[in-house]
Design a protein around this motif. Structure first.
Motif, mmCIF file in Angstrom:
data_model
loop_
_atom_site.group_PDB
_atom_site.id
_atom_site.type_symbol
_atom_site.label_atom_id
_atom_site.label_comp_id
_atom_site.label_asym_id
_atom_site.label_seq_id
_atom_site.Cartn_x
_atom_site.Cartn_y
_atom_site.Cartn_z
ATOM 1 N N GLY A 14 -2.950 68.455 113.080
ATOM 2 C CA GLY A 14 -1.869 69.158 113.758
ATOM 3 C C GLY A 14 -1.184 70.213 112.917
ATOM 4 O O GLY A 14 -0.263 70.881 113.386
ATOM 5 N N GLU A 15 -1.638 70.420 111.660
ATOM 6 C CA GLU A 15 -1.005 71.395 110.770
ATOM 7 C C GLU A 15 -1.666 72.764 110.919
ATOM 8 O O GLU A 15 -2.882 72.871 111.061
ATOM 9 N N VAL A 16 -0.839 73.816 110.862
ATOM 10 C CA VAL A 16 -1.299 75.198 111.027
ATOM 11 C C VAL A 16 -0.928 75.994 109.778
ATOM 12 O O VAL A 16 0.197 75.887 109.272
ATOM 13 N N TYR A 43 -6.258 75.780 111.286
ATOM 14 C CA TYR A 43 -5.499 74.572 111.627
ATOM 15 C C TYR A 43 -6.461 73.414 111.849
ATOM 16 O O TYR A 43 -7.654 73.607 112.086
ATOM 17 N N ARG A 44 -5.920 72.212 111.718
ATOM 18 C CA ARG A 44 -6.694 71.011 112.043
ATOM 19 C C ARG A 44 -6.191 70.503 113.389
ATOM 20 O O ARG A 44 -5.025 70.135 113.529
ATOM 21 N N GLY A 45 -7.073 70.535 114.383
ATOM 22 C CA GLY A 45 -6.688 70.055 115.705
ATOM 23 C C GLY A 45 -6.415 68.565 115.697
ATOM 24 O O GLY A 45 -6.750 67.852 114.745
ATOM 25 N N TYR A 68 -10.283 74.455 112.588
ATOM 26 C CA TYR A 68 -10.622 75.693 113.295
ATOM 27 C C TYR A 68 -10.005 76.877 112.560
ATOM 28 O O TYR A 68 -8.966 76.744 111.902
ATOM 29 N N ALA A 69 -10.634 78.048 112.706
ATOM 30 C CA ALA A 69 -10.102 79.278 112.122
ATOM 31 C C ALA A 69 -10.273 80.404 113.126
ATOM 32 O O ALA A 69 -11.345 80.556 113.730
ATOM 33 N N VAL A 70 -9.214 81.191 113.305
ATOM 34 C CA VAL A 70 -9.227 82.286 114.278
ATOM 35 C C VAL A 70 -8.548 83.508 113.662
ATOM 36 O O VAL A 70 -7.815 83.400 112.675
ATOM 37 N N ALA A 71 -8.801 84.686 114.250
ATOM 38 C CA ALA A 71 -8.080 85.883 113.842
ATOM 39 C C ALA A 71 -6.582 85.636 114.041
ATOM 40 O O ALA A 71 -6.163 85.073 115.056
ATOM 41 N N ALA A 72 -5.779 86.044 113.065
ATOM 42 C CA ALA A 72 -4.380 85.592 113.013
ATOM 43 C C ALA A 72 -3.497 86.173 114.111
ATOM 44 O O ALA A 72 -2.539 85.530 114.530
ATOM 45 N N TYR A 73 -3.787 87.382 114.607
ATOM 46 C CA TYR A 73 -2.810 88.075 115.452
ATOM 47 C C TYR A 73 -3.090 87.874 116.934
ATOM 48 O O TYR A 73 -4.205 88.083 117.417
ATOM 49 N N CYS A 74 -2.057 87.476 117.656
ATOM 50 C CA CYS A 74 -2.150 87.219 119.089
ATOM 51 C C CYS A 74 -2.359 88.537 119.841
ATOM 52 O O CYS A 74 -1.613 89.499 119.626
ATOM 53 N N GLN A 109 1.504 76.352 116.746
ATOM 54 C CA GLN A 109 1.376 74.900 116.844
ATOM 55 C C GLN A 109 0.058 74.543 117.517
ATOM 56 O O GLN A 109 -0.483 75.310 118.319
ATOM 57 N N VAL A 110 -0.452 73.357 117.176
ATOM 58 C CA VAL A 110 -1.671 72.863 117.800
ATOM 59 C C VAL A 110 -1.361 72.420 119.227
ATOM 60 O O VAL A 110 -0.364 71.752 119.487
ATOM 61 N N LYS A 111 -2.226 72.810 120.139
ATOM 62 C CA LYS A 111 -2.043 72.527 121.562
ATOM 63 C C LYS A 111 -3.391 72.092 122.143
ATOM 64 O O LYS A 111 -4.448 72.595 121.732
ATOM 65 N N PHE A 112 -3.381 71.192 123.091
ATOM 66 C CA PHE A 112 -4.586 70.786 123.814
ATOM 67 C C PHE A 112 -5.717 70.377 122.862
ATOM 68 O O PHE A 112 -6.879 70.751 123.047
ATOM 69 N N ARG A 113 -5.402 69.667 121.807
ATOM 70 C CA ARG A 113 -6.352 69.103 120.850
ATOM 71 C C ARG A 113 -7.030 70.145 119.972
ATOM 72 O O ARG A 113 -7.026 70.039 118.751
ATOM 73 N N SER A 114 -7.623 71.192 120.563
ATOM 74 C CA SER A 114 -8.408 72.154 119.780
ATOM 75 C C SER A 114 -7.832 73.565 119.826
ATOM 76 O O SER A 114 -8.483 74.495 119.344
ATOM 77 N N CYS A 115 -6.649 73.736 120.376
ATOM 78 C CA CYS A 115 -6.091 75.073 120.586
ATOM 79 C C CYS A 115 -4.907 75.331 119.665
ATOM 80 O O CYS A 115 -4.284 74.400 119.141
ATOM 81 N N ILE A 116 -4.606 76.619 119.493
ATOM 82 C CA ILE A 116 -3.422 77.022 118.744
ATOM 83 C C ILE A 116 -2.529 77.820 119.678
ATOM 84 O O ILE A 116 -2.978 78.701 120.408
ATOM 85 N N GLU A 117 -1.244 77.466 119.656
ATOM 86 C CA GLU A 117 -0.269 78.095 120.557
ATOM 87 C C GLU A 117 0.550 79.133 119.799
ATOM 88 O O GLU A 117 1.059 78.868 118.709
ATOM 89 N N CYS A 118 0.662 80.323 120.374
ATOM 90 C CA CYS A 118 1.424 81.402 119.751
ATOM 91 C C CYS A 118 2.911 81.057 119.720
ATOM 92 O O CYS A 118 3.466 80.606 120.728
ATOM 93 N N PRO A 119 3.568 81.267 118.577
ATOM 94 C CA PRO A 119 4.997 80.933 118.486
ATOM 95 C C PRO A 119 5.898 81.909 119.252
ATOM 96 O O PRO A 119 7.076 81.625 119.442
ATOM 97 N N PHE A 120 5.338 83.040 119.696
ATOM 98 C CA PHE A 120 6.154 84.086 120.327
ATOM 99 C C PHE A 120 6.344 83.839 121.832
ATOM 100 O O PHE A 120 7.468 83.795 122.335
ATOM 101 N N HIS A 121 5.228 83.646 122.564
ATOM 102 C CA HIS A 121 5.315 83.473 124.012
ATOM 103 C C HIS A 121 4.475 82.311 124.537
ATOM 104 O O HIS A 121 4.333 82.159 125.765
#
Length: 438
Positions: free
Chosen positions: A68-70, A83-85, A91-97, A109-121
């Motif tokens: 759950g850490e990003v 992040y670790r889901g 998982y690793a992704v391009a940083a910018y939403c 934040q980690v969302k839906f087990r394998s996803c990363i949620e944008c802190p902005f929207h």
């Protein structure tokens, strides 16, 4: 009663001391502080190859990333969120939403087990596919994409619009291939987005425990650091001292070294150790690495025999080492002596063009006391620091002058020929680093 009290106090004191010792040395770290006003990377370096060769790079140590850490990192000219889901996978992704440009690795934040949620929207991106999704069913979000006709001059298009619609449909961000091997997480980075040419070896080292790690900041071109492993002659001038505090007339180190690319037809003939006990240990390691046929063209191997010389007279064979350089930035060095075995893993993270973050991770026998593994890290780090002083102040040699009658210079030439294969497409990639593309 008084004797009993002394026994209790003594037992308690011993317990506290051991607890402090265990906490300090169970995993011992040495992290060099980055100098905020460091301007060494502004020194002229000469004409250099591209700064970010293609290959596998260390992302982090497994224990540094909890479920759950990003986190975010700047690596090889890329800004990456990783992040670790909650499914325990990294998982690793391009940083910018792609919505409004927020950095997913800072506050995401980690969302839906394998996803990363944008802190902005709150837009969520799947770490496997990169798709922006709406729910834990990973159903894709459908969005409209707009762009400026000419963002630098902010002009209108033929319809009089400052922003024009260019598409509608699913949206995704770039994902990176990540592998977790023996306590370290690696990421594949290629300038032309090619699939991995080779896999790193997951060595058979269950009898060794993760004990220590050092981190150094080095200001030089990335190639200078791994090239050190192929430079036989520098050992006689840079690494002859055992320790700074021990005078050289008392104790000296002497090294005998061989290096070769694993694909050379005479590899086994030239690299087989003449001493039987060393040869037996060496074969067990060779069997692991040479079994990976795809790795062989991208594998450079070195053999190192270390001798201790007392009073400039008595010479003792102390250790023998076998090192495997896999790709541009990863080295596994096995060090064996009569009483212990150590695996040093070196990893380079290019932070900027001439700024490298260098890790040395230590695995030792389970039976060794913790303070010995800490001492081994210190001893290894002393030798590294000798090199760092040179790396920080040198230029990259564009025109090379070799004495081809000298085996050491032949090895350096062969090594540079081998390493150059990792730069395919890198120059074109670096030219576009100032342009953000989603």
């Amino acid at each position: 009663m008084t004797i009993l009290s002394y026994e209790i106090l003594l037992t308690l004191a011993v317990f506290i001391l051991y607890f402090l010792y265990y906490r300090k040395f169970k995993f011992f770290t040495i992290v060099e502080k980055l100098e905020q006003h460091n301007i060494r990377n502004k020194l002229p370096r000469g004409k250099c190859p591209p700064s970010y060769p293609n290959g596998w790079y260390r992302l982090c140590r497994s224990g540094e990333l909890k479920s759950g850490e990003v986190k975010e990192i700047k690596l090889c000219g890329r800004h990456i969120a990783y992040y670790r889901g909650t499914d325990k996978t990294v998982y690793a992704v391009a940083a910018y939403c792609p919505h409004m440009g927020a950095n997913l690795g800072i506050g995401g934040q980690v969302k839906f087990r394998s996803c990363i949620e944008c802190p902005f929207h709150g837009w969520a991106f799947d770490g496997k596919s990169g798709l922006c999704v709406n729910s834990d069913k990973l159903d894709p979000k459908v969005v409209s994409t707009y762009c400026y006709p000419d963002i630098e001059r902010v002009t209108k298009n033929q319809k009089g619009e400052y922003l024009q619609k260019i598409s509608e449909g699913e949206v995704k961000i770039k994902t990176y291939l990540v592998k977790e091997l023996k306590g370290i997480v690696y990421i594949w980075l290629h300038s032309q987005e090619s699939k991995p040419w080779y896999d790193l070896v997951s060595e058979q080292s269950d009898h060794l425990s993760l004990r220590a790690e050092s981190v150094n900041y080095v200001n030089c071109h990335i190639q200078e650091i791994p090239e050190n492993g192929a430079d036989m002659k520098h050992f006689d001038y840079v690494h002859y001292s055992a320790m700074d505090i021990i005078p050289s007339w008392l104790v000296q180190l002497r090294w005998e070294m061989r290096t070769k690319n694993a694909k050379d037809p005479d590899f086994l003939e030239k690299m087989t150790h003449p001493v039987e006990k060393c040869r037996t240990y060496q074969k067990s390691i060779f069997d692991q690495y040479l079994a990976n046929k795809e790795l062989i063209p991208y594998l450079n191997v070195l053999l190192l025999d270390g001798y201790v010389i007392l009073f400039n007279k008595y010479k003792f064979h102390a250790v023998w080492a076998t090192g495997f350089q896999m790709g541009p930035a990863t080295v596994a060095l096995y060090v064996k002596s009569a009483i212990f075995e150590v695996l040093f893993k070196q990893a380079i993270q290019p932070v900027e063009k001439f700024t490298q973050k260098v890790y040395h991770t230590v695995f030792t026998n389970n039976y060794l006391p913790y303070w010995i593994s800490a001492y081994l890290l210190h001893a290894e780090l002393r030798q590294v620091i000798f090199d760092v002083k040179l790396w920080n102040a040198k230029i990259f040699s564009e025109t090379l002058r070799y004495n081809m009658k000298n085996h050491a210079d032949q090895a350096l030439l062969n090594w540079r020929q081998w390493y150059s294969q990792f730069y395919e497409g890198s120059a074109e990639f670096e030219k576009g680093l100032d342009v953000l593309e989603w």
